[in-house]
Design a protein around this motif. Structure first.
Motif, PDB file in Angstrom:
ATOM      1  N   UNK A  39       2.640  -5.092   1.013  1.00 43.07           N
ATOM      2  CA  UNK A  39       3.815  -4.640   1.774  1.00 43.07           C
ATOM      3  C   UNK A  39       4.096  -3.177   1.484  1.00 43.07           C
ATOM      4  N   UNK A  40       4.187  -2.403   2.531  1.00 42.87           N
ATOM      5  CA  UNK A  40       4.647  -1.012   2.451  1.00 42.87           C
ATOM      6  C   UNK A  40       4.962  -0.539   3.863  1.00 42.87           C
ATOM      7  N   UNK A  41       5.744   0.486   3.952  1.00 38.77           N
ATOM      8  CA  UNK A  41       6.201   0.955   5.266  1.00 38.77           C
ATOM      9  C   UNK A  41       5.055   1.444   6.152  1.00 38.77           C
ATOM     10  N   UNK A  42       3.977   1.854   5.562  1.00 34.96           N
ATOM     11  CA  UNK A  42       2.854   2.317   6.344  1.00 34.96           C
ATOM     12  C   UNK A  42       2.182   1.227   7.165  1.00 34.96           C
ATOM     13  N   UNK A  43       2.471  -0.029   6.867  1.00 38.89           N
ATOM     14  CA  UNK A  43       1.842  -1.134   7.597  1.00 38.89           C
ATOM     15  C   UNK A  43       2.529  -1.435   8.932  1.00 38.89           C
ATOM     16  N   UNK A  44       3.714  -0.865   9.139  1.00 40.90           N
ATOM     17  CA  UNK A  44       4.410  -1.076  10.418  1.00 40.90           C
ATOM     18  C   UNK A  44       3.824  -0.085  11.434  1.00 40.90           C
ATOM     19  N   UNK A  45       2.729  -0.479  12.057  1.00 41.08           N
ATOM     20  CA  UNK A  45       1.952   0.445  12.894  1.00 41.08           C
ATOM     21  C   UNK A  45       2.679   0.881  14.158  1.00 41.08           C
ATOM     22  N   UNK A  46       3.591   0.080  14.661  1.00 49.15           N
ATOM     23  CA  UNK A  46       4.295   0.391  15.913  1.00 49.15           C
ATOM     24  C   UNK A  46       5.806   0.553  15.717  1.00 49.15           C
ATOM     25  N   UNK A  47       6.196   0.855  14.511  1.00 49.79           N
ATOM     26  CA  UNK A  47       7.621   0.994  14.194  1.00 49.79           C
ATOM     27  C   UNK A  47       8.223   2.181  14.944  1.00 49.79           C
ATOM     28  N   UNK A  48       9.379   1.961  15.537  1.00 50.82           N
ATOM     29  CA  UNK A  48      10.052   3.019  16.299  1.00 50.82           C
ATOM     30  C   UNK A  48      11.397   3.415  15.698  1.00 50.82           C
ATOM     31  N   UNK A  49      12.102   2.453  15.085  1.00 52.34           N
ATOM     32  CA  UNK A  49      13.438   2.755  14.583  1.00 52.34           C
ATOM     33  C   UNK A  49      13.658   2.132  13.210  1.00 52.34           C
ATOM     34  N   UNK A  50      14.348   2.908  12.371  1.00 53.15           N
ATOM     35  CA  UNK A  50      14.820   2.416  11.077  1.00 53.15           C
ATOM     36  C   UNK A  50      16.331   2.561  11.091  1.00 53.15           C
ATOM     37  N   UNK A  51      17.052   1.464  10.897  1.00 50.70           N
ATOM     38  CA  UNK A  51      18.507   1.470  11.028  1.00 50.70           C
ATOM     39  C   UNK A  51      19.226   2.139   9.872  1.00 50.70           C
ATOM     40  N   UNK A  52      20.527   2.332  10.045  1.00 52.77           N
ATOM     41  CA  UNK A  52      21.369   2.934   9.009  1.00 52.77           C
ATOM     42  C   UNK A  52      21.291   2.100   7.723  1.00 52.77           C
ATOM     43  N   UNK A  53      21.135   2.809   6.588  1.00 50.28           N
ATOM     44  CA  UNK A  53      21.139   2.206   5.251  1.00 50.28           C
ATOM     45  C   UNK A  53      20.093   1.079   5.123  1.00 50.28           C
ATOM     46  N   UNK A  54      19.039   1.166   5.895  1.00 52.37           N
ATOM     47  CA  UNK A  54      18.042   0.084   5.903  1.00 52.37           C
ATOM     48  C   UNK A  54      17.426  -0.143   4.537  1.00 52.37           C
ATOM     49  N   UNK A  55      17.174   0.918   3.772  1.00 55.60           N
ATOM     50  CA  UNK A  55      16.559   0.792   2.439  1.00 55.60           C
ATOM     51  C   UNK A  55      17.470   1.380   1.361  1.00 55.60           C
ATOM     52  N   UNK A  56      18.745   1.383   1.656  1.00 55.99           N
ATOM     53  CA  UNK A  56      19.710   1.964   0.718  1.00 55.99           C
ATOM     54  C   UNK A  56      19.638   1.253  -0.646  1.00 55.99           C
ATOM     55  N   UNK A  57      19.457   2.049  -1.718  1.00 51.54           N
ATOM     56  CA  UNK A  57      19.440   1.482  -3.075  1.00 51.54           C
ATOM     57  C   UNK A  57      18.152   0.768  -3.454  1.00 51.54           C
ATOM     58  N   UNK A  58      17.087   0.905  -2.660  1.00 43.62           N
ATOM     59  CA  UNK A  58      15.797   0.280  -3.024  1.00 43.62           C
ATOM     60  C   UNK A  58      15.093   1.198  -4.014  1.00 43.62           C
ATOM     61  N   UNK A  59      15.546   1.169  -5.232  1.00 44.53           N
ATOM     62  CA  UNK A  59      15.122   2.143  -6.234  1.00 44.53           C
ATOM     63  C   UNK A  59      13.682   1.969  -6.699  1.00 44.53           C
ATOM     64  N   UNK A  60      13.063   0.816  -6.424  1.00 48.31           N
ATOM     65  CA  UNK A  60      11.675   0.595  -6.857  1.00 48.31           C
ATOM     66  C   UNK A  60      10.664   0.929  -5.757  1.00 48.31           C
ATOM     67  N   UNK A  61      11.121   1.172  -4.541  1.00 47.48           N
ATOM     68  CA  UNK A  61      10.207   1.435  -3.430  1.00 47.48           C
ATOM     69  C   UNK A  61       9.613   2.831  -3.562  1.00 47.48           C
ATOM     70  N   UNK A  62       8.287   2.890  -3.579  1.00 44.73           N
ATOM     71  CA  UNK A  62       7.581   4.139  -3.822  1.00 44.73           C
ATOM     72  C   UNK A  62       6.898   4.646  -2.566  1.00 44.73           C
ATOM     73  N   UNK A  63       6.442   5.889  -2.628  1.00 45.74           N
ATOM     74  CA  UNK A  63       5.700   6.471  -1.503  1.00 45.74           C
ATOM     75  C   UNK A  63       4.192   6.341  -1.706  1.00 45.74           C
ATOM     76  N   UNK A  64       3.790   5.656  -2.765  1.00 49.46           N
ATOM     77  CA  UNK A  64       2.370   5.467  -3.029  1.00 49.46           C
ATOM     78  C   UNK A  64       2.034   3.986  -3.160  1.00 49.46           C
ATOM     79  N   UNK A  65       0.857   3.637  -2.662  1.00 49.76           N
ATOM     80  CA  UNK A  65       0.371   2.264  -2.792  1.00 49.76           C
ATOM     81  C   UNK A  65      -0.506   2.189  -4.043  1.00 49.76           C
ATOM     82  N   UNK A  66      -0.166   1.283  -4.905  1.00 48.36           N
ATOM     83  CA  UNK A  66      -0.928   1.082  -6.138  1.00 48.36           C
ATOM     84  C   UNK A  66      -1.575  -0.291  -6.122  1.00 48.36           C
TER      85      UNK A  66
END
Length: 276
Positions: A39-66
């Motif tokens: 799971x990571x945001x890069x897998x949403x191949x056709x994503x068009x919109x991200x709503x307000x506060x959608x990932x607010x406080x997701x302190x463990x979510x990274x920009x790198x896939x490990x």
């Protein structure tokens, strides 16, 4: 816990390609939501919109896939179809150091602040050096309207071709309006030079100013009458004098003629008396 967070949007790993919108507060508060190969945001191949506060406080979510061993696999790059990122969508995501955006046109950004992000947080956009860094410039203009020019310049760069460094000189001037007088000072954002308008010179006023002397006005001189011309006067008098003299001369001649006639008459009478 991760599965529970994913289910908030009704999505699963199998539905990534079909999902076009992540709703408001979809993952808000999911502190355990972490990036992985599954799971990571890069897998949403056709994503068009991200709503307000959608990932607010997701302190463990990274920009790198490990991988499972913690080795780097890839960066998380959001799809080019993304056209809207809601307000505060990633606020509090302190493990996200870079937000990679593949869209060549900036999505519509809601209000957000970088104060709750990682200190080295960046937004990276596609390279466009061959096109005069047009993509970078367009994103910079958009983000400046939200964050201000200094902060927008600080966090924005291109994927790999160094657009930020190339455009530093072109975007260095910032206009600051000085309250009160409406004038503007120009300050170099890069800190190289500084040009400021010289303030206006204020004349010192003495404590006891002396009144200015008002020069006295000279009285107007009365207009002198134009002198009468002697020529006009003399001409008139000479004509009268000449006329008088003519009359007197005529009278004298008449008197002389009368006397001569009288004497001639006496002589004629005397001559007659002698003859008789």
């Amino acid at each position: 816990m991760l599965a529970a967070c994913i289910l908030r949007t009704g999505g699963t790993a199998a539905a990534f390609n079909g999902l076009k919108r992540i709703g408001e507060e979809a993952y808000a508060g999911c502190a355990s939501l972490s990036t992985s190969t599954s799971w990571n945001l890069g897998r949403y191949a056709n994503l068009e919109q991200i709503g307000d506060r959608a990932f607010y406080g997701c302190s463990a979510m990274s920009d790198q896939v490990l991988d499972a061993k913690g080795n780097f696999v890839q960066n998380v790059i959001l799809t080019g179809s993304l056209n809207q990122i809601g307000a505060s969508a990633f606020d509090g995501c302190t493990a996200m150091h870079k937000l990679w955006l593949q869209a060549t046109q900036p999505p519509v950004f809601g209000a957000f602040s970088t104060s709750s992000m990682a200190e080295d947080y960046q937004i990276l956009v596609p390279d466009s050096q061959e096109d005069g860094d047009s993509i970078y410039k367009t994103y910079l203009e958009t983000l400046t309207g939200i964050l201000g020019k200094d902060e927008a310049y600080r966090i924005l760069d291109s994927f790999s071709d160094g657009a930020k460094a190339r455009q530093a000189a072109a975007i260095s001037e910032i206009e600051i309006t000085v309250p009160g007088d409406g004038s503007a000072d120009t300050v170099e954002a890069a800190g190289t030079t500084e040009e400021q308008e010289t303030p206006g010179v204020i004349e010192e006023v003495p404590e006891n100013p002396q009144p200015e002397e008002i020069p006295e006005e000279e009285p107007e001189k009365p207009e002198e009458p134009e002198p009468s011309t002697d020529e006009n006067i003399s001409d008139g008098s000479s004509e009268e004098t000449s006329q008088e003299q003519t009359e007197q001369s005529e009278q004298t001649e008449e008197s002389i003629t009368a006397v001569q006639q009288a004497e001639s008459g006496k002589l004629t009478e005397e001559a007659k008396e002698r003859e008789s």
